[in-house]
Scaffold this active site. Sequence first.
Site, PDB file in Angstrom:
ATOM      1  N   THR A 188       7.033 100.995  -2.026  1.00  0.00           N
ATOM      2  CA  THR A 188       5.666 100.718  -3.020  1.00  0.00           C
ATOM      3  C   THR A 188       6.520 100.526  -4.267  1.00  0.00           C
ATOM      4  O   THR A 188       7.726 100.561  -4.523  1.00  0.00           O
ATOM      5  CB  THR A 188       5.559 102.746  -3.050  1.00  0.00           C
ATOM      6  OG1 THR A 188       4.709 102.371  -4.223  1.00  0.00           O
ATOM      7  CG2 THR A 188       6.455 102.902  -3.929  1.00  0.00           C
ATOM      8  N   HIS A 189       5.153  99.880  -5.245  1.00  0.00           N
ATOM      9  CA  HIS A 189       6.041  99.700  -6.944  1.00  0.00           C
ATOM     10  C   HIS A 189       5.378 100.921  -7.442  1.00  0.00           C
ATOM     11  O   HIS A 189       5.229 100.661  -8.837  1.00  0.00           O
ATOM     12  CB  HIS A 189       5.327  98.430  -7.295  1.00  0.00           C
ATOM     13  CG  HIS A 189       5.447  97.179  -5.930  1.00  0.00           C
ATOM     14  ND1 HIS A 189       6.960  96.887  -6.068  1.00  0.00           N
ATOM     15  CD2 HIS A 189       4.796  95.731  -5.606  1.00  0.00           C
ATOM     16  CE1 HIS A 189       7.270  95.652  -4.934  1.00  0.00           C
ATOM     17  NE2 HIS A 189       5.867  95.401  -4.743  1.00  0.00           N
ATOM     18  N   TYR A 228      19.212  93.109  -7.103  1.00  0.00           N
ATOM     19  CA  TYR A 228      18.743  91.847  -6.689  1.00  0.00           C
ATOM     20  C   TYR A 228      20.216  91.045  -6.857  1.00  0.00           C
ATOM     21  O   TYR A 228      20.226  90.313  -5.724  1.00  0.00           O
ATOM     22  CB  TYR A 228      17.701  91.363  -7.068  1.00  0.00           C
ATOM     23  CG  TYR A 228      17.386  89.937  -6.519  1.00  0.00           C
ATOM     24  CD1 TYR A 228      16.705  89.633  -5.726  1.00  0.00           C
ATOM     25  CD2 TYR A 228      17.926  88.334  -6.464  1.00  0.00           C
ATOM     26  CE1 TYR A 228      16.035  88.858  -4.563  1.00  0.00           C
ATOM     27  CE2 TYR A 228      17.444  87.565  -6.253  1.00  0.00           C
ATOM     28  CZ  TYR A 228      16.511  87.519  -5.192  1.00  0.00           C
ATOM     29  OH  TYR A 228      16.465  85.962  -4.842  1.00  0.00           O
ATOM     30  N   LYS A 236       8.390  91.606  -7.561  1.00  0.00           N
ATOM     31  CA  LYS A 236       9.230  90.127  -7.165  1.00  0.00           C
ATOM     32  C   LYS A 236      10.817  90.847  -7.438  1.00  0.00           C
ATOM     33  O   LYS A 236      11.698  89.890  -8.259  1.00  0.00           O
ATOM     34  CB  LYS A 236       9.192  89.621  -8.493  1.00  0.00           C
ATOM     35  CG  LYS A 236       7.564  89.104  -8.737  1.00  0.00           C
ATOM     36  CD  LYS A 236       6.616  88.786  -7.100  1.00  0.00           C
ATOM     37  CE  LYS A 236       6.930  87.833  -6.559  1.00  0.00           C
ATOM     38  NZ  LYS A 236       6.375  87.974  -5.372  1.00  0.00           N
ATOM     39  N   LYS A 246      12.485  80.850  -3.837  1.00  0.00           N
ATOM     40  CA  LYS A 246      13.603  80.324  -4.488  1.00  0.00           C
ATOM     41  C   LYS A 246      14.987  80.859  -3.737  1.00  0.00           C
ATOM     42  O   LYS A 246      15.812  80.498  -3.779  1.00  0.00           O
ATOM     43  CB  LYS A 246      13.137  79.621  -5.553  1.00  0.00           C
ATOM     44  CG  LYS A 246      13.961  78.736  -6.353  1.00  0.00           C
ATOM     45  CD  LYS A 246      13.822  78.559  -7.516  1.00  0.00           C
ATOM     46  CE  LYS A 246      15.053  77.072  -8.325  1.00  0.00           C
ATOM     47  NZ  LYS A 246      14.386  76.661  -9.997  1.00  0.00           N
ATOM     48  N   THR A 286      18.544  88.285   7.187  1.00  0.00           N
ATOM     49  CA  THR A 286      17.291  88.335   6.485  1.00  0.00           C
ATOM     50  C   THR A 286      17.729  87.425   5.714  1.00  0.00           C
ATOM     51  O   THR A 286      17.578  87.809   4.077  1.00  0.00           O
ATOM     52  CB  THR A 286      17.691  90.083   5.747  1.00  0.00           C
ATOM     53  OG1 THR A 286      19.287  90.299   5.524  1.00  0.00           O
ATOM     54  CG2 THR A 286      16.856  90.761   6.718  1.00  0.00           C
ATOM     55  N   SER A 318       9.498  84.596 -11.237  1.00  0.00           N
ATOM     56  CA  SER A 318       8.837  84.837  -9.662  1.00  0.00           C
ATOM     57  C   SER A 318       7.537  85.710  -9.929  1.00  0.00           C
ATOM     58  O   SER A 318       6.706  85.482  -9.399  1.00  0.00           O
ATOM     59  CB  SER A 318       9.968  86.025  -9.892  1.00  0.00           C
ATOM     60  OG  SER A 318       9.237  86.284  -7.762  1.00  0.00           O
ATOM     61  N   THR A 334      11.528  92.666  -2.100  1.00  0.00           N
ATOM     62  CA  THR A 334      11.078  93.947  -1.739  1.00  0.00           C
ATOM     63  C   THR A 334      11.231  93.616  -0.329  1.00  0.00           C
ATOM     64  O   THR A 334      11.112  94.337   0.344  1.00  0.00           O
ATOM     65  CB  THR A 334       9.865  94.955  -2.590  1.00  0.00           C
ATOM     66  OG1 THR A 334       9.932  94.880  -3.680  1.00  0.00           O
ATOM     67  CG2 THR A 334       9.293  95.974  -2.009  1.00  0.00           C
ATOM     68  N   ARG A 351      15.667  94.020 -10.222  1.00  0.00           N
ATOM     69  CA  ARG A 351      16.925  92.864 -11.123  1.00  0.00           C
ATOM     70  C   ARG A 351      16.566  91.961 -12.033  1.00  0.00           C
ATOM     71  O   ARG A 351      15.081  93.111 -12.999  1.00  0.00           O
ATOM     72  CB  ARG A 351      15.228  91.822  -9.772  1.00  0.00           C
ATOM     73  CG  ARG A 351      15.598  90.454  -9.851  1.00  0.00           C
ATOM     74  CD  ARG A 351      14.565  89.931  -8.527  1.00  0.00           C
ATOM     75  NE  ARG A 351      15.240  88.745  -8.798  1.00  0.00           N
ATOM     76  CZ  ARG A 351      14.516  87.544  -8.519  1.00  0.00           C
ATOM     77  NH1 ARG A 351      13.134  87.734  -8.097  1.00  0.00           N
ATOM     78  NH2 ARG A 351      14.906  85.855  -8.028  1.00  0.00           N
TER      79      ARG A 351
END
Length: 286
Positions: free
Chosen positions: A90-91, A181, A41, A244, A215, A122, A44, A114
Amino acid sequence: NTLKALKYKGRLWPAFAPESIRGVETFKSRDGDAIVVAYPKSGTHWVWEMTRLLQAGKTDVPMIEKDDGMIEDVLPEKLESQSSPRALNTHAHFELMPKEVLNKKNCKLIYVTRDPRDVAVSYFNHHRKLVQYYEYKGQWKDYFPLYLSGKVDYESWFAYTRGWEQGIKDNPDLQVHVTSYEALHENTNEEVKKLAQFLGASTDETFISDVVKMTSFDSMKVSKGKNETFKGKDQTEAPIMYRKGKVGDWKNWFTVAQSEQFNAVFDREMVGTMAFELYSHTKQDQ
Ligand code: A3P
């Protein structure tokens, strides 16, 4: 008040990909690979889309999903079959990154961070809407302590972020581009240009501004959201990965008490980090 997750290598991962998770160990890195690394979140999808357009050198490319390049979510043999240069993501926590990536150091990593409060909101919406995977039905007030204590897939934002910051510091020869972000929101053109430079892509003004347009939240919500696999239980729901797209939505969710509780944990866990520098000055906002 728990959500369904998969335990692997001592950490919680999403439950939906038990067969592909082994790719985290067996992944074969290639020169030219770009891997977006971020806690869930954190933007990505956004940064991955920028990355693949920049790599392609054009914006007129077939639609593919961010999850088609997700190391823990795609079978290793399928990732192998993708042609170079690959845009991956990847996370994984730093210490669980595929060994080749950390040893060979031949991939370009794009680390996105972020505001952890916006991430919380999120992620709550993500977990609630993907009820078919997470079986989570709690309310925000129930979710908040779950997030704070890292009882979610990919676990604690604090541990994830500290781990990556330390990993980057300890491995100065890794090729890493760091962004956030918030920076991407505030100065999208400039940030896309920096990303292009890092990737060795064209920085032509028209191309960069085309990538920015393609984007944008509104255009991705339509161009990607409509076609992506991850939909809410009701397939007619709005695309869940494009909710959002704002900075500071946490203010609409956090109570004063939650905000104080969050700040206490944030201070204790993050003092001395880059994330602390980035986000502690906004702590007083409410
Ligand atoms: P919100 O839930 O706050 O709207 P990830 O891609 O890591 O899962 O992150 C998802 C978050 O990024 C969501 O945040 C989503 O709306 C936002 N997002 C997705 N595409 C975006 C875009 N093109 N521009 C800005 N934000 C975007």
